[in-house]
Enzyme design. Structure first.
Site, mmCIF file in Angstrom:
data_model
loop_
_atom_site.group_PDB
_atom_site.id
_atom_site.type_symbol
_atom_site.label_atom_id
_atom_site.label_comp_id
_atom_site.label_asym_id
_atom_site.label_seq_id
_atom_site.Cartn_x
_atom_site.Cartn_y
_atom_site.Cartn_z
ATOM 1 N N THR A 117 107.995 75.462 93.646
ATOM 2 C CA THR A 117 107.999 76.944 93.406
ATOM 3 C C THR A 117 106.732 77.492 93.731
ATOM 4 O O THR A 117 106.494 78.869 93.108
ATOM 5 C CB THR A 117 108.114 76.871 91.854
ATOM 6 N N GLU A 154 140.579 69.645 96.763
ATOM 7 C CA GLU A 154 139.753 70.859 96.782
ATOM 8 C C GLU A 154 140.275 72.166 96.538
ATOM 9 O O GLU A 154 139.860 73.099 95.905
ATOM 10 C CB GLU A 154 138.905 70.923 98.150
#
Ligand code: ATP
Length: 489
Positions: free
Chosen positions: A107, A331
């Site tokens: 970060t 899917e």
């Protein structure tokens, strides 16, 4: 570890030679002298030379760090203590000795430390907590002493007034004392760091500031966080959407972007990505452009890169015809449910293997949400269950392909229990026995399975249509998918 293997191997050879009747005494003596030399001379030399310590001339400004406005502001405020030390002294404010940066990996904690050095015109030394951990007693503590000494030397040499020592992976060096049962060495090293920090005074010629970074602040020894040591703590969180846009802008500054590229859309798609992930997206996108011999990076390259960073490299795994049919149904089931409960939410559906997945559906995240209602959690569970249920509806059986989905569904149910959204009401879930929890979890899942199955049954035709197209096309965009799901309900 490697060292242990080496010792074992050496002892084995030694014993073998002894049994074979060789005179091993001179070799034994030689090894003993070598070991002594390494332990007491070389390792000390390593400390003296500051091995593992990296000294960087930092050219990072706070402007080079995207987002993190709160962290930057807090940090700059703390650094002003260093910049205006005379004023602080006049007011009797004690100098700041340590700043702890905590937050997920990638970060920008290291970047912030480097920017801090530039902002305060300090010498900069960086070292990782793991480099202090040695198998030789006292080496870690001596390394800490050496580090502070070196920082003072650098200040003198570079004719500066302050130095910043950056310790990454602080949780390795600063774990709660006594938690490393087998390693007394850790405790000694940490004690030495605390002693050095306690001894820091502004009038020693150089002001030394210790900045440390960790992903696990909860693992740190309480003594570290005591006032007068790391008494400033700056949280460095994952970037929000504005932050992601800023980071993407920074990392595409040196790259030729096609006119149509909308970085806001990429930022929208990348909820949960760290700065390091975003840097990787821009880099991968440039590599895709290179592979295609393109002069510019297009939206398509960036989307591909997001998928690669999120799900891993495409694989050449070739499922059988039968498996492919099942994957496509699975899917399509996820995608169908997603479009029914949250229209326009699918960004991509694919039956190409990537990383661990045989196929996948990607969703547009709702704009940086930090709170979920019960309805939202239930819808998410229904979407995760839909793959297996579509298989069951069309093929009559489920498969192992749904194991990951169930894990996710159970995590979401757990969230519901914790948030008081189950028939148990608000309760301390940790006090419940498995017998108490199990029927509630089962009840929630059974109810949601039933609701999901009803939607699949109602839209079976559309589901099969998408399955067939997916088998030939392998991958469909959200828009194409929706064109085939116009009449779903
Ligand atoms: P770790 O905890 O794993 O040590 P970190 O928080 O120290 O990670 P950095 O080393 O500062 O993360 O960041 C890694 C890379 O990610 C940087 O070199 C940079 O390319 C990119 N990056 C991370 N955060 C940002 C940001 N806020 N702005 C721009 N780039 C960033």
């Amino acid at each position: 570890m490697k060292f242990d293997i080496l010792i074992g191997l050496g002892a084995g050879i030694f014993a073998f030679l002894l049994v074979m009747g060789y005179n091993v005494l001179p070799i034994g003596l030689l090894i003993a002298v070598g070991y002594f030399f390494w332990t007491f001379v070389l390792s000390r030399q390593v400390i003296k030379n500051g091995n593992g310590v990296s000294i960087a001339t930092t050219a990072i400004d706070f402007e080079d760090i995207g987002g993190q406005s709160v962290a930057k502001k807090e940090l700059q405020e703390a650094l002003d203590f260093l910049l205006y030390s005379d004023r602080m002294k006049a007011l009797g404010i004690r100098p700041i000795k340590g700043i702890l940066l905590s937050g997920p990996t990638g970060t920008g904690k290291t970047l912030l430390a480097k920017a801090a050095a530039k902002y305060t015109n300090s010498a900069f030394l960086s070292v990782s907590g793991s480099e202090f951990v040695e198998m030789y007693a006292g080496v870690g503590a001596e390394r800490v002493r050496g580090l502070f000494k070196r920082a003072r030397e650098m200040v003198r040499k570079e004719k500066k007034t302050s130095a910043i020592i950056f310790i990454d992976e602080m949780d390795i060096l600063g774990a709660k004392r006594g938690s490393n049962v087998s390693h007394h060495e850790y405790d000694q090293t940490l004690n030495q760091l605390l002693v050095e920090m306690d001894g820091l005074k502004a009038d020693q010629g150089a002001h030394i500031l210790v900045m440390a970074a960790t992903n696990r602040p909860e693992a740190l020894d309480a003594a570290i966080l005591r006032p007068g040591r790391f008494d400033r703590q700056v949280k460095v969180d994952l970037p929000d959407k504005e932050g992601r846009i800023a980071i993407l802008k920074i990392h595409t500054k040196n790259k030729p972007l096609a006119q149509e590229v909308d970085l806001e859309e990429i930022a929208h798609e990348t909820f949960g990505f760290s700065g390091a992930h975003l840097e990787s997206v821009t880099n991968e996108a440039a590599i895709f452009a290179l592979r295609e011999n393109a002069d510019e990076i297009t939206e398509h390259h960036l989307h591909e890169a997001v998928e690669k960073v999120m799900l891993g490299e495409k694989l050449d795994r070739k499922p059988t015809e039968e498996e492919l049919q099942r994957i496509a149904i699975h899917e399509s089931g996820h995608a169908l449910l997603a479009e029914v409960v949250r229209p326009n939410s699918v960004s991509q559906i694919s039956i190409r293997s990537r990383g661990n997945a045989l196929g996948y559906v990607r969703h547009y995240p709702k704009d940086d949400l930090y709170l979920y209602t019960q309805a939202m959690l239930e819808e998410q569970i229904m979407v995760t269950l839909a793959g297996a249920l579509a298989e069951e509806q069309i093929l009559g059986t489920r498969s192992t392909g749904a194991m990951g989905d169930y894990e996710q569904a159970l995590n979401l149910v757990e969230k519901m229990l914790l948030a008081g959204m189950s028939s148990l009401g608000v309760t301390d879930v940790s006090l419940l026995s498995a017998e108490q929890r199990q029927p509630v979890t089962k009840g929630i899942l059974a109810d949601l399975e039933e609701r999901t199955m009803r939607i699949i049954e109602k839209n079976e035709q559309a589901l099969m249509q998408v399955t067939e197209i997916l088998k030939t096309e392998e991958s469909l965009s959200g828009e194409t998918l929706r064109a085939h799901l116009k009449h779903i309900a």
